[in-house]
Design a protein around this motif. Structure first.
Motif, short mmCIF file in Angstrom:
data_model
loop_
_atom_site.label_atom_id
_atom_site.label_comp_id
_atom_site.label_asym_id
_atom_site.label_seq_id
_atom_site.Cartn_x
_atom_site.Cartn_y
_atom_site.Cartn_z
N VAL A 133 70.43 -55.83 27.47
CA VAL A 133 69.45 -55.30 28.43
C VAL A 133 70.09 -54.19 29.28
O VAL A 133 69.50 -53.11 29.46
CB VAL A 133 68.90 -56.42 29.33
N LEU A 134 71.28 -54.44 29.79
CA LEU A 134 71.97 -53.43 30.60
C LEU A 134 72.21 -52.15 29.81
O LEU A 134 72.02 -51.03 30.32
CB LEU A 134 73.29 -53.99 31.11
N ASP A 135 72.63 -52.31 28.56
CA ASP A 135 72.91 -51.14 27.72
C ASP A 135 71.63 -50.39 27.37
O ASP A 135 71.59 -49.16 27.42
CB ASP A 135 73.63 -51.57 26.44
N TYR A 136 70.60 -51.11 26.98
CA TYR A 136 69.36 -50.47 26.57
C TYR A 136 68.76 -49.64 27.70
O TYR A 136 68.31 -48.51 27.49
CB TYR A 136 68.35 -51.52 26.10
N TYR A 137 68.77 -50.18 28.91
CA TYR A 137 68.20 -49.46 30.05
C TYR A 137 69.19 -48.51 30.71
O TYR A 137 68.88 -47.87 31.72
CB TYR A 137 67.63 -50.44 31.07
N GLY A 138 70.39 -48.41 30.15
CA GLY A 138 71.37 -47.45 30.65
C GLY A 138 71.85 -47.74 32.05
O GLY A 138 72.14 -46.81 32.81
N LEU A 139 71.96 -49.01 32.40
CA LEU A 139 72.42 -49.38 33.74
C LEU A 139 73.94 -49.45 33.75
O LEU A 139 74.52 -50.21 32.98
CB LEU A 139 71.83 -50.73 34.15
N ARG A 148 69.10 -52.82 12.75
CA ARG A 148 69.71 -51.48 12.85
C ARG A 148 68.95 -50.61 13.84
O ARG A 148 69.55 -49.80 14.56
CB ARG A 148 69.74 -50.80 11.47
N ARG A 149 67.63 -50.73 13.91
CA ARG A 149 66.86 -49.99 14.91
C ARG A 149 67.24 -50.43 16.31
O ARG A 149 67.36 -49.60 17.23
CB ARG A 149 65.36 -50.18 14.68
N MET A 150 67.43 -51.73 16.49
CA MET A 150 67.84 -52.23 17.80
C MET A 150 69.23 -51.73 18.17
O MET A 150 69.50 -51.38 19.33
CB MET A 150 67.84 -53.77 17.79
N GLU A 151 70.10 -51.70 17.20
CA GLU A 151 71.47 -51.22 17.42
C GLU A 151 71.45 -49.78 17.94
O GLU A 151 72.13 -49.44 18.91
CB GLU A 151 72.23 -51.31 16.09
N THR A 152 70.64 -48.94 17.30
CA THR A 152 70.53 -47.54 17.69
C THR A 152 69.92 -47.41 19.08
O THR A 152 70.41 -46.65 19.93
CB THR A 152 69.67 -46.77 16.67
N ALA A 153 68.84 -48.15 19.33
CA ALA A 153 68.16 -48.07 20.63
C ALA A 153 69.07 -48.49 21.76
O ALA A 153 69.06 -47.89 22.84
CB ALA A 153 66.90 -48.94 20.60
N THR A 154 69.87 -49.51 21.53
CA THR A 154 70.79 -50.00 22.57
C THR A 154 71.94 -49.04 22.77
O THR A 154 72.31 -48.73 23.90
CB THR A 154 71.32 -51.39 22.18
N LEU A 155 72.50 -48.58 21.67
CA LEU A 155 73.64 -47.66 21.75
C LEU A 155 73.27 -46.36 22.46
O LEU A 155 74.06 -45.81 23.23
CB LEU A 155 74.16 -47.36 20.34
N ASN A 156 72.05 -45.89 22.23
CA ASN A 156 71.60 -44.62 22.82
C ASN A 156 70.92 -44.79 24.18
O ASN A 156 70.38 -43.83 24.72
CB ASN A 156 70.64 -43.91 21.85
N HIS A 157 70.92 -46.00 24.70
CA HIS A 157 70.31 -46.27 26.01
C HIS A 157 68.86 -45.77 26.07
O HIS A 157 68.44 -45.14 27.04
CB HIS A 157 71.12 -45.63 27.14
N GLY A 178 66.12 -47.08 26.62
CA GLY A 178 65.24 -47.59 27.66
C GLY A 178 65.23 -46.74 28.91
O GLY A 178 64.39 -46.94 29.79
N ARG A 179 66.13 -45.76 29.03
CA ARG A 179 66.18 -44.89 30.22
C ARG A 179 64.89 -44.09 30.37
O ARG A 179 64.47 -43.78 31.48
CB ARG A 179 67.34 -43.90 30.11
N LYS A 180 64.28 -43.74 29.25
CA LYS A 180 63.09 -42.89 29.33
C LYS A 180 61.89 -43.68 29.83
O LYS A 180 60.86 -43.11 30.15
CB LYS A 180 62.77 -42.28 27.97
#
Length: 379
Positions: free
Chosen positions: A123-129, A366-375, A377-379
């Motif tokens: 969660v922290l990674d996805y939202y870029g916190l 793999r989609r989740m991996e990319t979404a989390t790695l690229n943060h 959720g910031r948008k």
């Protein structure tokens, strides 16, 4: 560095503009005044015949060195422009990060291989916190001496607000990101502790409302625009905690070889002293191999526990369906992040490889991996 180079270009440019070109017999031209750098005709034609360089300088005679000076000034100006642009972008990025984290200082106390901790990190990674990690020694746990709550994860907010339980942490963070009208201490009070004794006579702590976001009706409609989305998210978040997480240990400690490989990974990634690491790797692997058999019985798993893992993954993918990228639609919701966080702790182990090969979960993972790695959720 860029700014310094730009300033140098500008200084050279002004020197060229202020320094006339003077002919030096037999050689071509050199710069007088502050520039002082001799322009040699060597390699381009010298003496009585004008080479390429001599012809170029001849064409500049009418304006002295002004054209050349302007070129250097232009280069310096462009350099300064790029520097200012980069600084502005960097400033905006920092401000954006502050908005996303709203200036919160977050410190996560964790075991890296703990599925509940991995959920919070997802969660922290996805939202870029932005957050710091304190890896807790699982034997001594001296990093938690200050806390009466001795489990992980613990998330400290601004050094004075303690948040316990992975699902409470996730619900609080998501609520806060959507609507900052309430402070973190106010939000935590929406998830009161409830102590009880389980069927084995052990006192346990539960938290009311832990799968709920504390939103206004208007915000709730924005987050869950379609009927049933909120209920679906809560259902599968709870499924991740009550079922999926209990499949991890029996699968990673399924055989003695897998148990040893798992503890080798745990010791390598965790925080152990030399003696503790050796003890944990061999004694811990043997103990968990035995315990995993008890867990299999307690949770009514099949003899081949891989089959329960495979079924769980396929049930999850079936719940998402073929028309959605994630359970949240085009973007992950909290259920996506919870399931991803739980499954991620098996990476690098045989159970993970078998799961990816024998279930339909790979593309979603793999989609989740990319979404989390690229943060994303910031948008």
């Amino acid at each position: 560095m860029a700014a310094a180079c730009a300033r140098s270009f500008s200084k050279v440019g002004w020197s060229l503009l202020e320094s006339p070109l003077v002919r030096r017999p037999g050689t071509g031209f050199y710069l007088s005044g502050n520039a002082g750098a001799r322009v040699s005709g060597r390699g381009y034609g010298t003496g009585s015949g004008l080479g390429l360089r001599s012809r170029l300088l001849s064409s500049l005679r009418a304006g002295g060195g002004r054209v050349l000076g302007c070129a250097f000034l232009l280069g310096g100006g462009l350099g300064l422009y790029q520097t200012v642009k980069f600084s502005a972008q960097q400033h905006l990025a920092e401000e954006h990060c502050k908005v996303q984290g709203d200036g919160l200082k977050l410190v996560l106390y964790q075991y890296k291989t703990c599925p509940f901790c991995s959920k919070v990190r997802a969660v922290l990674d996805y939202y870029g916190l932005p957050y710091e990690i304190v890896e807790v020694n699982p034997v001594m746990r001296k990093e938690l001496k200050w806390s009466t709550y001795r489990k992980v994860p613990i998330l400290m907010v601004d050094s004075d607000v303690q948040m316990n339980d992975s699902s409470v942490i996730i619900s609080c963070l998501k609520t806060y990101l959507i609507n900052k009208k309430k402070s973190m201490p106010e939000l935590i009070r929406c998830y009161p502790e409830m102590k009880s004794v389980n069927d084995r006579g052990k006192e346990v702590t539960e938290y009311n409302n832990k799968y709920w976001l504390m939103l206004s009706e208007e915000d709730n409609e924005l987050v869950y625009p379609e009927k049933g989305m909120q209920k679906e998210e809560r259902k599968w978040r709870q499924w991740a905690d009550d079922w999926l997480v209990h499949l991890i240990s029996p699968n990673v400690y399924r055989t003695s070889g897998e148990a040893l490989a798992s503890f080798d990974y745990i010791v390598r990634e965790g925080k152990f002293g030399n003696f503790e690491g050796f003890f944990a790797k061999y004694v811990g692997a043997a103990a968990m191999f035995i315990i995993s058999k008890r867990l299999k019985s307690r949770h009514n798993l099949q003899d081949d526990v891989r089959q329960d893992l495979y079924k769980a993954c396929n049930d999850w993918v079936a719940a998402i369906g073929k028309k959605r990228k994630f359970m949240g639609g085009d973007e992950p919701n909290l259920a996506d992040l919870a399931v991803f966080g739980v499954l991620r702790v098996m990476e690098g182990l045989q159970a993970f490889d078998d799961m990816m090969e024998n279930t339909k979960v790979k593309h979603w993972y793999r989609r989740m991996e990319t979404a989390t790695l690229n943060h994303e959720g910031r948008k």
